[in-house]
Design an enzyme around this catalytic site. Structure first.
Site, PDB file in Angstrom:
ATOM      1  N   ASP A  14       0.800  -1.227   0.000  1.00  0.00           N
ATOM      2  CA  ASP A  14       0.000   0.000   0.000  1.00  0.00           C
ATOM      3  C   ASP A  14       0.835   1.280   0.000  1.00  0.00           C
ATOM      4  O   ASP A  14       0.416   2.294   0.548  1.00  0.00           O
ATOM      5  CB  ASP A  14      -0.960   0.037   1.208  1.00  0.00           C
ATOM      6  CG  ASP A  14      -1.805  -1.204   1.301  1.00  0.00           C
ATOM      7  OD1 ASP A  14      -2.277  -1.663   0.242  1.00  0.00           O
ATOM      8  OD2 ASP A  14      -1.981  -1.720   2.419  1.00  0.00           O
ATOM      9  N   LYS A  17       2.163   2.350  -5.066  1.00  0.00           N
ATOM     10  CA  LYS A  17       2.860   1.906  -6.288  1.00  0.00           C
ATOM     11  C   LYS A  17       1.995   2.099  -7.526  1.00  0.00           C
ATOM     12  O   LYS A  17       2.497   2.428  -8.581  1.00  0.00           O
ATOM     13  CB  LYS A  17       3.203   0.403  -6.214  1.00  0.00           C
ATOM     14  CG  LYS A  17       4.089   0.019  -5.081  1.00  0.00           C
ATOM     15  CD  LYS A  17       4.277  -1.478  -5.018  1.00  0.00           C
ATOM     16  CE  LYS A  17       3.076  -2.254  -4.516  1.00  0.00           C
ATOM     17  NZ  LYS A  17       2.701  -2.032  -3.131  1.00  0.00           N
ATOM     18  N   GLY A  41      -4.228  -4.447  -4.789  1.00  0.00           N
ATOM     19  CA  GLY A  41      -5.300  -3.601  -5.291  1.00  0.00           C
ATOM     20  C   GLY A  41      -4.871  -2.155  -5.310  1.00  0.00           C
ATOM     21  O   GLY A  41      -4.239  -1.688  -4.376  1.00  0.00           O
ATOM     22  N   HIS A  42      -5.152  -1.486  -6.411  1.00  0.00           N
ATOM     23  CA  HIS A  42      -4.940  -0.050  -6.397  1.00  0.00           C
ATOM     24  C   HIS A  42      -5.934   0.628  -7.316  1.00  0.00           C
ATOM     25  O   HIS A  42      -6.471   0.022  -8.231  1.00  0.00           O
ATOM     26  CB  HIS A  42      -3.501   0.323  -6.720  1.00  0.00           C
ATOM     27  CG  HIS A  42      -3.012  -0.209  -8.019  1.00  0.00           C
ATOM     28  ND1 HIS A  42      -2.131  -1.256  -8.093  1.00  0.00           N
ATOM     29  CD2 HIS A  42      -3.285   0.158  -9.279  1.00  0.00           C
ATOM     30  CE1 HIS A  42      -1.889  -1.504  -9.359  1.00  0.00           C
ATOM     31  NE2 HIS A  42      -2.573  -0.668 -10.092  1.00  0.00           N
ATOM     32  N   GLN A 226       2.148  -6.033  -3.257  1.00  0.00           N
ATOM     33  CA  GLN A 226       2.445  -6.068  -1.819  1.00  0.00           C
ATOM     34  C   GLN A 226       3.755  -5.295  -1.557  1.00  0.00           C
ATOM     35  O   GLN A 226       4.029  -4.334  -2.250  1.00  0.00           O
ATOM     36  CB  GLN A 226       2.532  -7.488  -1.271  1.00  0.00           C
ATOM     37  CG  GLN A 226       1.209  -8.246  -1.254  1.00  0.00           C
ATOM     38  CD  GLN A 226       0.854  -8.884  -2.568  1.00  0.00           C
ATOM     39  OE1 GLN A 226       1.654  -9.563  -3.173  1.00  0.00           O
ATOM     40  NE2 GLN A 226      -0.355  -8.676  -3.038  1.00  0.00           N
TER      41      GLN A 226
HETATM   42  P1  IMP Z   1      -2.547 -12.699   1.724  1.00  0.00           P
HETATM   43  O1  IMP Z   1      -1.592 -12.175   0.728  1.00  0.00           O
HETATM   44  O2  IMP Z   1      -3.989 -12.422   1.389  1.00  0.00           O
HETATM   45  O3  IMP Z   1      -2.294 -14.146   2.065  1.00  0.00           O
HETATM   46  O4  IMP Z   1      -2.285 -11.907   3.105  1.00  0.00           O
HETATM   47  C1  IMP Z   1      -1.055 -12.030   3.810  1.00  0.00           C
HETATM   48  C2  IMP Z   1      -0.637 -10.691   4.417  1.00  0.00           C
HETATM   49  O5  IMP Z   1      -0.284  -9.791   3.362  1.00  0.00           O
HETATM   50  C3  IMP Z   1      -1.725  -9.995   5.228  1.00  0.00           C
HETATM   51  O6  IMP Z   1      -1.114  -9.266   6.279  1.00  0.00           O
HETATM   52  C4  IMP Z   1      -2.323  -9.032   4.232  1.00  0.00           C
HETATM   53  O7  IMP Z   1      -2.927  -7.922   4.860  1.00  0.00           O
HETATM   54  C5  IMP Z   1      -1.083  -8.615   3.460  1.00  0.00           C
HETATM   55  N1  IMP Z   1      -1.361  -8.170   2.096  1.00  0.00           N
HETATM   56  C6  IMP Z   1      -1.662  -8.939   1.035  1.00  0.00           C
HETATM   57  N2  IMP Z   1      -1.826  -8.178  -0.058  1.00  0.00           N
HETATM   58  C7  IMP Z   1      -1.605  -6.901   0.319  1.00  0.00           C
HETATM   59  C8  IMP Z   1      -1.589  -5.650  -0.379  1.00  0.00           C
HETATM   60  O8  IMP Z   1      -1.773  -5.562  -1.595  1.00  0.00           O
HETATM   61  N3  IMP Z   1      -1.327  -4.558   0.389  1.00  0.00           N
HETATM   62  C9  IMP Z   1      -1.037  -4.638   1.707  1.00  0.00           C
HETATM   63  N4  IMP Z   1      -1.034  -5.770   2.379  1.00  0.00           N
HETATM   64  C10 IMP Z   1      -1.309  -6.907   1.713  1.00  0.00           C
END
Ligand code: IMP
Length: 429
Positions: A14, A17, A41-42, A226
């Protein structure tokens, strides 16, 4: 810029990017998503319209770009097709514009169910995932029971793989979590094949395409999802995502040799403070009114989940670590304007653990949880930098903040983003 470029998150995701990739993509021939899935997501604003992108690279909103979803991405087909429908008014036609790797793995409904069950069973130790099935999809991939895009080309083979994958998921749900779920295999099978029909003409060997493109001198923009601190190998394990979300994921996620990828420049995007969604250590987290002020001023609520983000001061121990493991050529600093109205701004330059100063980001969660940030306190600038486009107009205090980041990380701050609009940025190097 002459070379290819990698834009990745240098914090916990977040960092903004999406806007940077959207802003820079006009200069590139290819825009590439190489890891993660619809957990990312953005929002990109084009004219008066907002587009929420999760899987499709943001180059889709620009003319003449080739957008690649490569083998390292895990794809939920229904989400991909839904997203294609949403950007159809701008993209018009996807052929020649969107390319999907035949080696990418697919996220199925049972992966999403397992994600939810795993989280529930962890209770207060839950990771706080996006519940998009990302972890279980990568588990299938690495457990060699996954299903790839190429596997859908042979319906009989696909049927067999789907049967065993669903049977395995059912058994895990029943035996480990004590829950039985009922998914209709026929429905999923036919639905998947129907969805596949909609993208079949876009499927190709993206690794070959990229290899050729890079050798021909095409300019490629690699779009990380991420952030570095969520990397499966180098992040705050187990509170991480299930892919290599640092620069380490570039080769395995694209299928391209490090010799070729190594020629690209790498910029890490960092907010002027830190946010994190989900659980896990966060040494500079603020649970007071300053944290709330960052959340309010920065509109810190998730694009994918809507969850309020945890907020805290900029952590240069983590940023120094990110700069090292990514080999960052520069930092792109976003949301500087969120700090406009603070009397004092704190920046962590080291941690204190058991009376000792630590400058390197530790692997142990226990140590990390016991670390107290050692802050340098800077005077706030107390004027608006929102939408600023000239570097000469930046207040001296903001330069002091930038200089401290550069000194502590050994990495130049190359660009500032001063607002959500495409035009709100300054190249400072
Ligand atoms: P997962 O990727 O859904 O398995 O989540 C694993 C961890 O990564 C969690 O703490 C989520 O909140 C974090 N996370 C996954 N995708 C994002 C993103 O695009 N932005 C911020 N945090 C993310």
């Amino acid at each position: 810029m002459d070379s290819s470029l990698v834009i990745l998150g240098s914090q916990w995701g977040d960092e903004g990017k999406g806007k940077i990739v959207d802003l820079l993509s006009p200069d590139y021939d290819y825009v590439v998503r190489y890891q993660g899935g619809s957990n990312a997501g953005h929002t990109v604003i084009v004219g008066s319209k907002k587009y929420a992108l999760h899987l499709i690279p943001s180059g889709i909103l620009h003319e003449g770009k080739k957008n690649l979803i490569t083998n390292g991405v895990v794809i939920a087909l229904e989400e991909l097709v839904r997203e294609m429908n949403k950007v159809k008014d701008v993209a018009k036609n996807f052929e020649g514009k969107l390319f999907i790797s035949d080696r990418a793995h697919i996220v199925f409904p049972h992966h999403k169910i397992l994600d939810g069950l795993a989280e529930k069973s962890k209770g207060k130790d839950k990771v706080g995932t996006t519940l998009k099935g990302i972890g279980p999809a990568y588990m299938s991939k690495y457990g060699r029971t996954g299903i790839r895009v190429a596997d859908l080309m042979d319906p009989k083979y696909f049927r067999n793989r789907l049967e065993s994958s669903m049977a395995e998921a059912k058994e895990i749900a029943e035996k480990i979590y004590g829950v039985s779920f009922n998914l209709n295999i026929n429905k999923i099978y036919f639905q998947t094949l129907k969805l596949f029909e909609k993208i079949e003409n876009l499927v190709c060997d993206t690794a070959l395409m990229l290899d050729k493109g890079l050798k021909e001198g095409k300019k490629v923009l690699f779009e990380g999802a991420q952030g570095t601190m969520l990397d499966i190998d180098m992040g705050t394990y187990p509170y991480v995502t299930s892919s290599n979300s640092s620069a380490l994921g570039l080769c395995n996620g694209t299928g391209v040799s490090p010799r070729l990828i190594g020629k690209a420049k790498i910029y890490g995007v960092s907010k002027a403070y830190v946010t994190r969604v989900g659980s896990g250590p966060f040494p500079t987290e603020l649970k007071d009114s300053s944290g709330q002020k960052l959340r309010d001023e920065g509109h810190e609520y998730g694009t994918t989940t809507g969850r309020p983000r945890r907020c805290g001061w900029l952590d240069l121990v983590a940023l120094r670590f990110a700069s090292r493991i990514n080999g960052m050529d520069g930092i792109i600093l976003t949301k500087l304007d969120v700090l406009d109205h603070f009397e004092e701004i704190k920046v962590a330059v080291a941690y204190e653990y058991n009376g000792k100063e630590i400058k390197e980001f530790p692997a142990s969660l226990k140590i990390l949880e016991g670390c107290k940030p050692i802050y340098k306190t800077l005077k706030g600038w107390n004027v608006s930098t929102k939408g600023l486009k000239e570097k000469d107009k930046l207040p001296d205090e903001a330069w002091e903040f930038i200089n401290l980041i550069e000194e502590e990380t050994g990495t130049p701050v190359v660009m500032l983003s001063t607002g959500p609009e495409r035009s709100e940025y300054i190249w400072i190097k």
